[in-house]
Design a protein around this motif. Structure first.
Motif, PDB file in Angstrom:
ATOM      1  N   LYS A   4      -8.517 -23.474-161.181  1.00 42.91           N
ATOM      2  CA  LYS A   4      -9.331 -22.317-161.479  1.00 42.91           C
ATOM      3  C   LYS A   4     -10.158 -21.945-160.344  1.00 42.91           C
ATOM      4  O   LYS A   4     -10.292 -20.515-160.179  1.00 42.91           O
ATOM      5  CB  LYS A   4     -10.433 -23.021-162.592  1.00 42.91           C
ATOM      6  CG  LYS A   4     -11.428 -22.169-162.920  1.00 42.91           C
ATOM      7  CD  LYS A   4     -12.352 -22.586-164.115  1.00 42.91           C
ATOM      8  CE  LYS A   4     -12.843 -24.052-163.707  1.00 42.91           C
ATOM      9  NZ  LYS A   4     -13.719 -24.376-165.027  1.00 42.91           N
ATOM     10  N   ILE A   5     -10.391 -22.771-159.233  1.00 43.76           N
ATOM     11  CA  ILE A   5     -10.996 -22.532-157.980  1.00 43.76           C
ATOM     12  C   ILE A   5     -10.052 -21.674-157.269  1.00 43.76           C
ATOM     13  O   ILE A   5     -10.495 -20.631-156.814  1.00 43.76           O
ATOM     14  CB  ILE A   5     -11.492 -23.651-157.287  1.00 43.76           C
ATOM     15  CG1 ILE A   5     -12.455 -24.482-157.886  1.00 43.76           C
ATOM     16  CG2 ILE A   5     -11.835 -23.240-155.873  1.00 43.76           C
ATOM     17  CD1 ILE A   5     -13.859 -23.694-157.737  1.00 43.76           C
ATOM     18  N   SER A   6      -8.875 -21.973-157.445  1.00 37.83           N
ATOM     19  CA  SER A   6      -7.761 -21.151-156.406  1.00 37.83           C
ATOM     20  C   SER A   6      -7.563 -19.827-156.938  1.00 37.83           C
ATOM     21  O   SER A   6      -7.625 -18.761-156.256  1.00 37.83           O
ATOM     22  CB  SER A   6      -6.411 -21.968-156.793  1.00 37.83           C
ATOM     23  OG  SER A   6      -5.412 -21.147-155.852  1.00 37.83           O
ATOM     24  N   LYS A   7      -7.633 -19.756-158.381  1.00 36.94           N
ATOM     25  CA  LYS A   7      -7.597 -18.261-158.844  1.00 36.94           C
ATOM     26  C   LYS A   7      -8.725 -17.566-158.561  1.00 36.94           C
ATOM     27  O   LYS A   7      -8.737 -16.163-158.446  1.00 36.94           O
ATOM     28  CB  LYS A   7      -7.433 -18.561-160.621  1.00 36.94           C
ATOM     29  CG  LYS A   7      -7.292 -17.261-161.374  1.00 36.94           C
ATOM     30  CD  LYS A   7      -6.967 -17.562-162.645  1.00 36.94           C
ATOM     31  CE  LYS A   7      -6.429 -16.093-163.335  1.00 36.94           C
ATOM     32  NZ  LYS A   7      -6.356 -16.650-164.949  1.00 36.94           N
ATOM     33  N   PHE A   8      -9.757 -18.122-158.501  1.00 38.73           N
ATOM     34  CA  PHE A   8     -10.934 -17.369-158.156  1.00 38.73           C
ATOM     35  C   PHE A   8     -11.029 -16.875-156.795  1.00 38.73           C
ATOM     36  O   PHE A   8     -11.246 -15.647-156.412  1.00 38.73           O
ATOM     37  CB  PHE A   8     -12.314 -18.090-158.520  1.00 38.73           C
ATOM     38  CG  PHE A   8     -13.403 -17.440-157.944  1.00 38.73           C
ATOM     39  CD1 PHE A   8     -14.325 -16.336-158.332  1.00 38.73           C
ATOM     40  CD2 PHE A   8     -14.317 -18.204-156.916  1.00 38.73           C
ATOM     41  CE1 PHE A   8     -15.353 -15.997-158.048  1.00 38.73           C
ATOM     42  CE2 PHE A   8     -15.249 -17.626-156.352  1.00 38.73           C
ATOM     43  CZ  PHE A   8     -15.798 -16.336-156.789  1.00 38.73           C
ATOM     44  N   SER A  30      -8.394 -16.535-154.861  1.00 31.55           N
ATOM     45  CA  SER A  30      -7.074 -15.785-154.619  1.00 31.55           C
ATOM     46  C   SER A  30      -7.385 -14.220-155.148  1.00 31.55           C
ATOM     47  O   SER A  30      -7.100 -13.109-154.513  1.00 31.55           O
ATOM     48  CB  SER A  30      -5.912 -16.293-154.777  1.00 31.55           C
ATOM     49  OG  SER A  30      -5.987 -16.445-156.455  1.00 31.55           O
ATOM     50  N   LYS A  31      -7.994 -14.309-156.535  1.00 29.11           N
ATOM     51  CA  LYS A  31      -7.866 -12.903-157.126  1.00 29.11           C
ATOM     52  C   LYS A  31      -9.383 -12.480-157.490  1.00 29.11           C
ATOM     53  O   LYS A  31      -9.515 -11.551-157.911  1.00 29.11           O
ATOM     54  CB  LYS A  31      -7.108 -13.029-158.419  1.00 29.11           C
ATOM     55  CG  LYS A  31      -5.730 -13.448-158.193  1.00 29.11           C
ATOM     56  CD  LYS A  31      -4.868 -13.573-159.653  1.00 29.11           C
ATOM     57  CE  LYS A  31      -3.577 -14.122-159.579  1.00 29.11           C
ATOM     58  NZ  LYS A  31      -2.675 -14.171-160.589  1.00 29.11           N
ATOM     59  N   GLY A  32     -10.319 -13.395-157.234  1.00 29.50           N
ATOM     60  CA  GLY A  32     -11.611 -12.720-157.422  1.00 29.50           C
ATOM     61  C   GLY A  32     -12.050 -12.854-159.012  1.00 29.50           C
ATOM     62  O   GLY A  32     -13.015 -12.322-159.441  1.00 29.50           O
ATOM     63  N   GLU A  33     -11.147 -13.487-159.702  1.00 26.36           N
ATOM     64  CA  GLU A  33     -11.525 -13.657-161.173  1.00 26.36           C
ATOM     65  C   GLU A  33     -12.341 -14.886-161.440  1.00 26.36           C
ATOM     66  O   GLU A  33     -11.987 -15.957-161.344  1.00 26.36           O
ATOM     67  CB  GLU A  33     -10.249 -13.645-162.211  1.00 26.36           C
ATOM     68  CG  GLU A  33      -9.164 -12.540-161.698  1.00 26.36           C
ATOM     69  CD  GLU A  33      -7.855 -12.792-162.668  1.00 26.36           C
ATOM     70  OE1 GLU A  33      -7.692 -13.683-163.440  1.00 26.36           O
ATOM     71  OE2 GLU A  33      -7.098 -11.800-162.285  1.00 26.36           O
ATOM     72  N   LEU A  34     -13.457 -14.683-162.054  1.00 29.18           N
ATOM     73  CA  LEU A  34     -14.568 -15.589-162.507  1.00 29.18           C
ATOM     74  C   LEU A  34     -14.341 -16.116-163.745  1.00 29.18           C
ATOM     75  O   LEU A  34     -14.365 -14.980-164.679  1.00 29.18           O
ATOM     76  CB  LEU A  34     -16.064 -15.084-162.040  1.00 29.18           C
ATOM     77  CG  LEU A  34     -17.079 -16.159-162.276  1.00 29.18           C
ATOM     78  CD1 LEU A  34     -16.920 -17.254-161.134  1.00 29.18           C
ATOM     79  CD2 LEU A  34     -18.582 -15.681-161.694  1.00 29.18           C
ATOM     80  N   PRO A  35     -14.274 -17.101-164.111  1.00 30.67           N
ATOM     81  CA  PRO A  35     -13.841 -17.767-165.610  1.00 30.67           C
ATOM     82  C   PRO A  35     -15.129 -17.406-166.458  1.00 30.67           C
ATOM     83  O   PRO A  35     -16.327 -17.397-165.850  1.00 30.67           O
ATOM     84  CB  PRO A  35     -13.324 -19.025-165.543  1.00 30.67           C
ATOM     85  CG  PRO A  35     -13.944 -19.586-164.248  1.00 30.67           C
ATOM     86  CD  PRO A  35     -13.840 -18.303-163.260  1.00 30.67           C
ATOM     87  N   LYS A  36     -14.949 -17.066-167.751  1.00 28.21           N
ATOM     88  CA  LYS A  36     -16.159 -16.850-168.397  1.00 28.21           C
ATOM     89  C   LYS A  36     -16.528 -18.326-169.112  1.00 28.21           C
ATOM     90  O   LYS A  36     -15.537 -19.199-169.658  1.00 28.21           O
ATOM     91  CB  LYS A  36     -15.789 -15.807-169.634  1.00 28.21           C
ATOM     92  CG  LYS A  36     -15.685 -14.368-168.964  1.00 28.21           C
ATOM     93  CD  LYS A  36     -15.062 -13.418-170.381  1.00 28.21           C
ATOM     94  CE  LYS A  36     -15.066 -12.183-169.701  1.00 28.21           C
ATOM     95  NZ  LYS A  36     -14.617 -10.927-170.749  1.00 28.21           N
TER      96      LYS A  36
END
Length: 496
Positions: A94-98, A100-106
């Protein structure tokens, strides 16, 4: 080991009065011994936390385990043997996705320590699957097939007509018990698996095979011809690799972790002091609902900056030395989280974590713990005996605090004999009683403590012969039973 100040001065406060518990909210149920530490060596504090003590600023306290409403057991993780669980890997991804892509989970993650934590299978054990959910899913799938297949519906009607109207089986027989019959009608009886197709394989095995093929192709391209041994292929991926995977290059965000000594004399700590204090206040008000007066700059300094531990250095110790530190998490040039830690002779001890509320969905509490375990492993390469990560207190009676037991292998400290016991052996006792003695050896007793009187180390019995005052006797008797023998030899009982 110590530098100029190789002594400890504490002022003992006693522990007879009950006060409000922050876990079960009992107004008078929390009992603990407490002392104010004017100064303390890192070795003395190491000995104290190995007997159940913890610090909050310069105040050092120990719960009275058989009396307090929520017993708090010291917990430590074997950092060198730690392997991230499935939920830990999920957080790192989840940290990696944020980043790399700037997507903050809801929303808030279920595994975040600040919220309730779901229990999961231990590393190395198969995941626990709810059988009722499997059966329910099978039932729904079969009913869908029945609705779409007239032949099956006809057979089902014949079976129903053949059964007596008042038959117990006709009322209780679930749909999923007809799975073999229905499947044979759908795909033909006795056909079995398609021999022309390869057997099914687990996705995990396929990923491992592709990874090995890529590695082999890379070695062939480099002119290296070697095949990995079975031991290499079966070696689990270390924590450090998961963390590095969570910090990709050429990403939308940049995350950096900086270690700063807790001292206003340190330029970096002084330069970031105001920003860090403001972050603490914002965290306390948003996450814990504190009033602004409860998280002022003075409270921040008292709680997370004042430390009795003097910075110490040793030839066989870590490069940055021992003492209290802040691990600052910088995201795109600003601090978004701070982990307060103590580096001690045999461990890294976690004190507190605060972070920006906007990033609560990233599970920064769990992420920082994983980073601190990796940091402990790094320090162990410089100082071989520094191999444990202390997570503070494990409170089994408070479900929100059980998350600490997920960092395995870990031990709990026996409250009576002060020996470490694997948590797997402790939990069954805690299921039966809030307070439990983990060491089952009936001959094991608490070690005898010595008293330092007028700079002379002596047994407590000898001290009572020299000091007849009832107040002194009661106070020192309590104190002598709380600290270990090695620690008592170095601690000066300070009297104002």
């Amino acid at each position: 080991m110590a530098g100029n100040k190789s002594y400890t001065i504490v002022e003992y406060f006693g522990g007879d009065d009950g006060y409000r518990c922050g876990y079960c909210k009992n107004e008078k149920g929390n009992f603990s011994h407490g002392m104010w530490s004017h100064t303390m060596t890192v070795q003395d504090y190491q000995d104290l936390i190995d007997r159940g003590w913890r610090r909050s600023g310069k105040y050092v306290y120990k719960p009275i385990m058989n009396k307090t409403c929520c017993p708090q057991y010291t917990i430590r993780c074997h950092a060198l043997k730690f392997q991230p669980s499935k939920s830990h890997k999920k957080i790192l991804k989840k940290i990696s996705k944020f980043i790399s892509k700037g997507e903050l989970p809801k929303g808030q993650d279920d595994g975040e320590p600040m919220d309730s934590v779901c229990e999961e299978a231990c590393p190395g054990e198969p995941d626990k699957v709810c059988q009722s959910e499997v059966k329910c899913a099978a039932s729904i799938d079969i009913q869908k097939e029945v609705a779409e297949c007239p032949a099956i519906a006809e057979v089902q009607k014949e079976v129903a007509d053949a059964a007596p109207a008042d038959s117990e089986a006709s009322r209780k027989e679930p749909v999923y018990d007809m799975v073999p019959l229905l499947l044979s009608l759908l795909w033909g009886a006795g056909v079995g698996a398609d021999a022309s197709r390869p057997p099914c394989r687990k996705a995990k095995d396929l990923r491992k095979e592709r990874r090995l093929q890529k590695e082999q192709m890379r070695q062939d391209a480099d002119g290296v011809s070697s095949s990995p041994s079975p031991a290499q292929t079966n070696q689990p991926k270390p924590l450090e690799d998961f963390i590095s995977d969570s910090l990709p290059d050429n990403s939308s965000h940049c995350l950096e972790v900086r270690l700063v000594p807790v001292s206003l004399e340190d330029p970096q700590f002084a330069a970031t002091y105001e920003q860090s204090a403001a972050l603490y206040a914002r965290y306390q008000m948003a996450i814990h609902g504190d009033d602004p007066s409860e998280c002022s700059e003075s409270e921040f300094r008292r709680f997370l900056c004042d430390s009795p531990l003097e910075a110490e250095y040793s030839p066989d110790g870590p490069e940055m030395g021992y003492g209290s530190f802040h691990q600052q998490y910088w995201l795109d040039g600003r601090i978004v989280a701070v982990g307060v830690i103590d580096i001690l002779p045999t461990c890294v001890s976690s004190v507190y974590l605060y972070y920006h509320p906007d990033f609560a969905s990233l599970s920064l509490g769990s992420y920082s713990a994983l980073r601190e375990i990796a940091f402990t492993r790094q320090l162990q390469k410089q100082s071989p005996k520094l191999s444990f990560y202390y997570l503070g207190f494990y409170i089994h009676s408070c479900p929100k605090m059980r998350y600490k037991g997920q960092y395995r292998p870990s031990d709990l400290l026996c409250p009576e004999t002060f020996v470490w016991v694997p948590i797997e052996r402790c939990v069954p006792h805690l299921e039966n009683s809030r307070y439990a003695r983990f060491n089952q050896d009936p001959d094991a007793e608490r070690s005898r403590a010595l008293v330092l009187y007028r700079r002379t180390v002596m047994p407590y019995a000898a001290y009572t012969r020299k000091r007849k005052g009832p107040t002194d006797e009661t106070e020192v008797q309590q104190y002598a039973g709380l600290v270990g023998q090695d620690c008592a030899e170095r601690i000066l009982l300070y009297r104002a």
